[in-house]
Design an enzyme around this catalytic site. Structure first.
Site, PDB file in Angstrom:
ATOM      1  N   CYS A  78     124.407  29.619  31.146  1.00 19.73           N
ATOM      2  CA  CYS A  78     125.572  30.217  31.818  1.00 19.73           C
ATOM      3  C   CYS A  78     126.528  29.131  32.284  1.00 19.73           C
ATOM      4  O   CYS A  78     126.104  28.146  32.886  1.00 19.73           O
ATOM      5  CB  CYS A  78     125.088  31.036  33.011  1.00 19.73           C
ATOM      6  SG  CYS A  78     126.430  31.618  34.041  1.00 19.73           S
ATOM      7  N   CYS A  84     127.254  30.140  40.921  1.00 20.16           N
ATOM      8  CA  CYS A  84     126.984  31.560  41.187  1.00 20.16           C
ATOM      9  C   CYS A  84     125.715  31.720  42.025  1.00 20.16           C
ATOM     10  O   CYS A  84     124.779  30.943  41.912  1.00 20.16           O
ATOM     11  CB  CYS A  84     126.811  32.268  39.846  1.00 20.16           C
ATOM     12  SG  CYS A  84     126.417  34.012  39.970  1.00 20.16           S
ATOM     13  N   CYS A  87     121.625  33.786  39.812  1.00 25.78           N
ATOM     14  CA  CYS A  87     120.403  33.184  39.266  1.00 25.78           C
ATOM     15  C   CYS A  87     120.138  31.869  39.980  1.00 25.78           C
ATOM     16  O   CYS A  87     121.063  31.168  40.364  1.00 25.78           O
ATOM     17  CB  CYS A  87     120.574  32.861  37.779  1.00 25.78           C
ATOM     18  SG  CYS A  87     120.797  34.286  36.726  1.00 25.78           S
ATOM     19  N   CYS A 166     127.741  37.330  31.584  1.00 28.94           N
ATOM     20  CA  CYS A 166     126.554  37.200  32.426  1.00 28.94           C
ATOM     21  C   CYS A 166     125.333  37.301  31.523  1.00 28.94           C
ATOM     22  O   CYS A 166     125.049  38.351  30.954  1.00 28.94           O
ATOM     23  CB  CYS A 166     126.517  38.276  33.507  1.00 28.94           C
ATOM     24  SG  CYS A 166     125.042  38.135  34.524  1.00 28.94           S
ATOM     25  N   GLN A 290     114.739  50.961  38.549  1.00 26.84           N
ATOM     26  CA  GLN A 290     114.362  49.569  38.289  1.00 26.84           C
ATOM     27  C   GLN A 290     115.362  48.928  37.332  1.00 26.84           C
ATOM     28  O   GLN A 290     115.766  49.556  36.354  1.00 26.84           O
ATOM     29  CB  GLN A 290     112.962  49.515  37.666  1.00 26.84           C
ATOM     30  CG  GLN A 290     111.867  50.011  38.586  1.00 26.84           C
ATOM     31  CD  GLN A 290     111.438  48.968  39.613  1.00 26.84           C
ATOM     32  OE1 GLN A 290     111.895  47.821  39.586  1.00 26.84           O
ATOM     33  NE2 GLN A 290     110.574  49.370  40.521  1.00 26.84           N
ATOM     34  N   TYR A 319     106.693  55.714  48.842  1.00 28.13           N
ATOM     35  CA  TYR A 319     107.929  54.992  48.522  1.00 28.13           C
ATOM     36  C   TYR A 319     108.269  55.269  47.050  1.00 28.13           C
ATOM     37  O   TYR A 319     108.461  54.343  46.267  1.00 28.13           O
ATOM     38  CB  TYR A 319     107.777  53.485  48.755  1.00 28.13           C
ATOM     39  CG  TYR A 319     107.207  53.115  50.101  1.00 28.13           C
ATOM     40  CD1 TYR A 319     108.051  52.873  51.182  1.00 28.13           C
ATOM     41  CD2 TYR A 319     105.821  53.022  50.301  1.00 28.13           C
ATOM     42  CE1 TYR A 319     107.539  52.540  52.422  1.00 28.13           C
ATOM     43  CE2 TYR A 319     105.311  52.677  51.541  1.00 28.13           C
ATOM     44  CZ  TYR A 319     106.156  52.437  52.595  1.00 28.13           C
ATOM     45  OH  TYR A 319     105.641  52.094  53.817  1.00 28.13           O
ATOM     46  N   GLU A 340     109.311  59.810  49.954  1.00 28.49           N
ATOM     47  CA  GLU A 340     110.446  58.886  49.849  1.00 28.49           C
ATOM     48  C   GLU A 340     111.467  59.287  50.913  1.00 28.49           C
ATOM     49  O   GLU A 340     111.647  60.479  51.188  1.00 28.49           O
ATOM     50  CB  GLU A 340     111.021  59.016  48.424  1.00 28.49           C
ATOM     51  CG  GLU A 340     112.449  58.612  48.231  1.00 28.49           C
ATOM     52  CD  GLU A 340     112.712  57.128  48.435  1.00 28.49           C
ATOM     53  OE1 GLU A 340     111.930  56.296  47.942  1.00 28.49           O
ATOM     54  OE2 GLU A 340     113.695  56.811  49.121  1.00 28.49           O
ATOM     55  N   ASP A 388     104.706  51.342  46.804  1.00 30.94           N
ATOM     56  CA  ASP A 388     105.717  50.435  46.246  1.00 30.94           C
ATOM     57  C   ASP A 388     106.843  50.287  47.261  1.00 30.94           C
ATOM     58  O   ASP A 388     107.951  50.772  47.042  1.00 30.94           O
ATOM     59  CB  ASP A 388     106.238  51.029  44.918  1.00 30.94           C
ATOM     60  CG  ASP A 388     107.223  50.116  44.213  1.00 30.94           C
ATOM     61  OD1 ASP A 388     107.405  48.960  44.644  1.00 30.94           O
ATOM     62  OD2 ASP A 388     107.828  50.570  43.217  1.00 30.94           O
ATOM     63  N   CYS A 415     107.568  43.707  45.891  1.00 31.15           N
ATOM     64  CA  CYS A 415     108.615  42.776  45.451  1.00 31.15           C
ATOM     65  C   CYS A 415     108.750  41.623  46.436  1.00 31.15           C
ATOM     66  O   CYS A 415     109.716  40.871  46.384  1.00 31.15           O
ATOM     67  CB  CYS A 415     109.942  43.506  45.275  1.00 31.15           C
ATOM     68  SG  CYS A 415     110.455  44.386  46.754  1.00 31.15           S
TER      69      CYS A 415
HETATM   70  N1  SAH Z   1     108.580  53.379  43.232  1.00 31.78           N
HETATM   71  C1  SAH Z   1     109.985  53.494  42.967  1.00 31.78           C
HETATM   72  C2  SAH Z   1     110.887  52.982  44.088  1.00 31.78           C
HETATM   73  C3  SAH Z   1     110.501  51.694  44.764  1.00 31.78           C
HETATM   74  S1  SAH Z   1     111.750  50.978  45.789  1.00 31.78           S
HETATM   75  C4  SAH Z   1     110.343  52.836  41.644  1.00 31.78           C
HETATM   76  O1  SAH Z   1     109.584  52.046  41.125  1.00 31.78           O
HETATM   77  O2  SAH Z   1     111.400  53.152  41.108  1.00 31.78           O
HETATM   78  C5  SAH Z   1     111.219  51.410  47.407  1.00 31.78           C
HETATM   79  C6  SAH Z   1     111.630  52.794  47.826  1.00 31.78           C
HETATM   80  O3  SAH Z   1     111.154  53.013  49.167  1.00 31.78           O
HETATM   81  C7  SAH Z   1     113.132  53.047  47.886  1.00 31.78           C
HETATM   82  O4  SAH Z   1     113.401  54.176  47.091  1.00 31.78           O
HETATM   83  C8  SAH Z   1     113.412  53.331  49.379  1.00 31.78           C
HETATM   84  O5  SAH Z   1     114.413  54.307  49.564  1.00 31.78           O
HETATM   85  C9  SAH Z   1     112.091  53.813  49.865  1.00 31.78           C
HETATM   86  N2  SAH Z   1     111.789  53.632  51.309  1.00 31.78           N
HETATM   87  C10 SAH Z   1     112.154  52.627  52.110  1.00 31.78           C
HETATM   88  N3  SAH Z   1     111.598  52.765  53.326  1.00 31.78           N
HETATM   89  C11 SAH Z   1     110.859  53.890  53.299  1.00 31.78           C
HETATM   90  C12 SAH Z   1     110.028  54.559  54.253  1.00 31.78           C
HETATM   91  N4  SAH Z   1     109.850  54.082  55.465  1.00 31.78           N
HETATM   92  N5  SAH Z   1     109.397  55.691  53.867  1.00 31.78           N
HETATM   93  C13 SAH Z   1     109.549  56.184  52.601  1.00 31.78           C
HETATM   94  N6  SAH Z   1     110.321  55.590  51.675  1.00 31.78           N
HETATM   95  C14 SAH Z   1     110.967  54.466  52.004  1.00 31.78           C
END
Ligand code: SAH
Length: 461
Positions: A78, A84, A87, A166, A290, A319, A340, A388, A415
């Protein structure tokens, strides 16, 4: 107490050898035992460095000249990589990026989770770690009377407008951004100006479904009206047959948040589609999805392998976003419960379940830390729990509810390795054993790390 003074001074030039790498990707070199953190320095390299910041126990430097180069140093493709903020690792071989990410996960397992012996596998990388992003959100600005687009210079809001392309972005997204800029310039659409909070076009967001090639373009304006809307639509749709949806989003607030609450479909569909494995997803402008579809499949397959879900199993997916992991699990499970906090995401999740003809999933809106204890009270007794969470990890109340539910197995997708390790310690103390950790590289060329982790309920003695 003895007073220590750093052996270097600000603005001084020093010569050093890099011995290590931080998880941000900075080289670490020492001067008389005093560590200096230097962006773009690689282990094994000898270099001259200008000292830019001196703290008590460590300092920061700027790389001036590399005298002895590492074999892992590569030419960043890049043209604006060093300016930037997007990255951080293009100067590093992909092999070293993967090693660095695994080391980071290993370190936190030892230091934070106190799990010395848990196997941390080699990071699963991409065969071609470029052009993987399915979504771009690019700021719009103005220079010399012209509307420009580009990412921000590191730690600033100055737009870098000479980025040629990009290199981590889907080509279609790149081309769509250029087209909007060109057309907007011709039509004389004004750019938003952050300083005065005046002007019109703030951001251009483009998302493309990897498998379907369907593209959504979102134009974010400060104003309620999008000037020259019809001409803009006509030109964009004539240029790009892939475009399935054009959305106008209004963000009238003075804020760093990109999208406003209000979105209007001004042409085409409300959703674009994509598939991961055998599952189809409808994605709207505001949905979380994602950003690396290639590796998402790898990540979810690993999560599914670790979850070992059988046809009589009841599963919780906490989540759950738009239900991506939930639907993956539902292919194997008796029943999946997703929770969620974002109501729009739960609407999408329900739509996605219908789209795939799945009736063994149930989605609830709410914060996981409140919904889980309620489910427990109501007698929900899951065999497997998948989580997640966002970067800040799980809430203690949520972890306690999970421990109280005593599932056979937990799969933790994360993450942020530090909060993962913190939460694993709590789960270990609550009667679970961490069996394996698998880092998956979702974000090549950047210092972000994703990991999926498998825990089993310990047999009570
Ligand atoms: N598993 C999904 C999303 C993961 S991202 C995937 O792989 O696509 C994490 C998610 O948690 C987001 O959608 C966010 O809105 C949600 N989140 C954040 N805090 C939260 C909470 N306290 N209770 C429930 N969901 C929550």
């Amino acid at each position: 107490m003895a007073k220590h003074t750093a052996p270097v001074k600000k603005n001084e030039t020093v010569t050093l050898k890099f011995e290590d790498l931080t998880h941000e990707g900075n080289g670490v070199g020492k001067v008389d035992g005093y560590p200096l953190f230097v962006p773009y320095g690689l282990p094994g390299e000898e270099a001259t460095v200008k000292v830019v910041k001196v703290n008590k126990n460590f300092g920061f430097g700027r790389l001036l000249h590399v005298k002895v180069k590492s074999e892992d140093r590569v030419e960043p493709p890049c043209n604006v990589f060093y300016q930037c903020g997007g990255c951080q690792l293009q100067h590093m071989s992909y092999d070293l990026q993967l090693k660095m990410k695994r080391n980071q996960v290993r370190n936190v397992m030892k230091k934070i989770a106190h799990l010395e012996h848990v196997p941390v596998h080699e990071t699963i990388g991409m065969n071609d770690p470029w052009r993987y992003r399915n979504k771009v959100q690019i700021p719009v600005g103005e220079r010399d009377g012209e509307l420009i687009t580009g990412f921000y210079r590191k730690r600033s809001h100055d737009i870098i407008d000479d980025m040629e392309t990009c290199v981590v972005q889907d080509e279609m997204n790149d081309r769509s951004v250029h087209a909007v800029r060109r057309i907007a310039n011709r039509l004389g659409i004004e750019a938003y100006d952050e300083k005065s909070d005046r002007g019109v076009l703030r951001h251009i967001m483009v998302r493309t479904g990897r498998e379907t090639d369907e593209t959504m373009i979102v134009l974010v304006t400060r104003t309620k009206k999008l000037p020259h809307q019809e001409e803009l639509i006509r030109e964009l749709t004539e240029t790009f047959p892939h475009v399935k949806s054009i959305v106008h989003n209004i963000n009238g607030k003075r804020t760093n948040v990109i999208l406003g609450r209000k979105s209007k479909v001004i042409w085409g569909e409300e959703y674009i589609h994509d598939t991961i494995g055998d599952i189809k997803f409808a994605i709207s402008a505001q949905s979380f999805y994602q950003i690396n579809p290639y590796q998402t499949k790898v990540l979810y397959e690993k999560a599914l392998e670790y979850a070992k879900v059988g046809k009589n199993d009841v599963v919780v997916d906490a989540y759950c976003g738009i239900g991506t992991i939930s639907l993956f699990l539902a292919q194997k499970a008796k029943k999946v419960y997703g929770v969620e906090v974002v109501p729009e995401a739960i609407n999408d999740a329900k739509n996605n379940a219908r789209l795939n003809g799945m009736d063994n999933v149930e989605f609830s809106v709410g914060v996981a830390e409140k919904v889980m204890p309620k489910w427990k009270e109501q007698g929900l007794d899951p065999d497997v729990i998948v989580v997640d969470p966002p970067r800040k990890g799980c809430d203690p109340e949520f972890l306690q509810a999970m421990i109280d539910m005593e599932p056979k197995r937990i799969v933790y997708v994360s993450c942020n390795p530090s909060t993962l390790a913190r939460d694993l310690r709590i789960l270990e103390d609550g009667g679970f054993e961490t069996k394996e950790v698998q880092p998956v590289d979702m974000f090549p060329q950047t210092n972000h790390i994703e990991a999926v982790c498998w825990l089993e309920k310990k047999m009570s003695s």
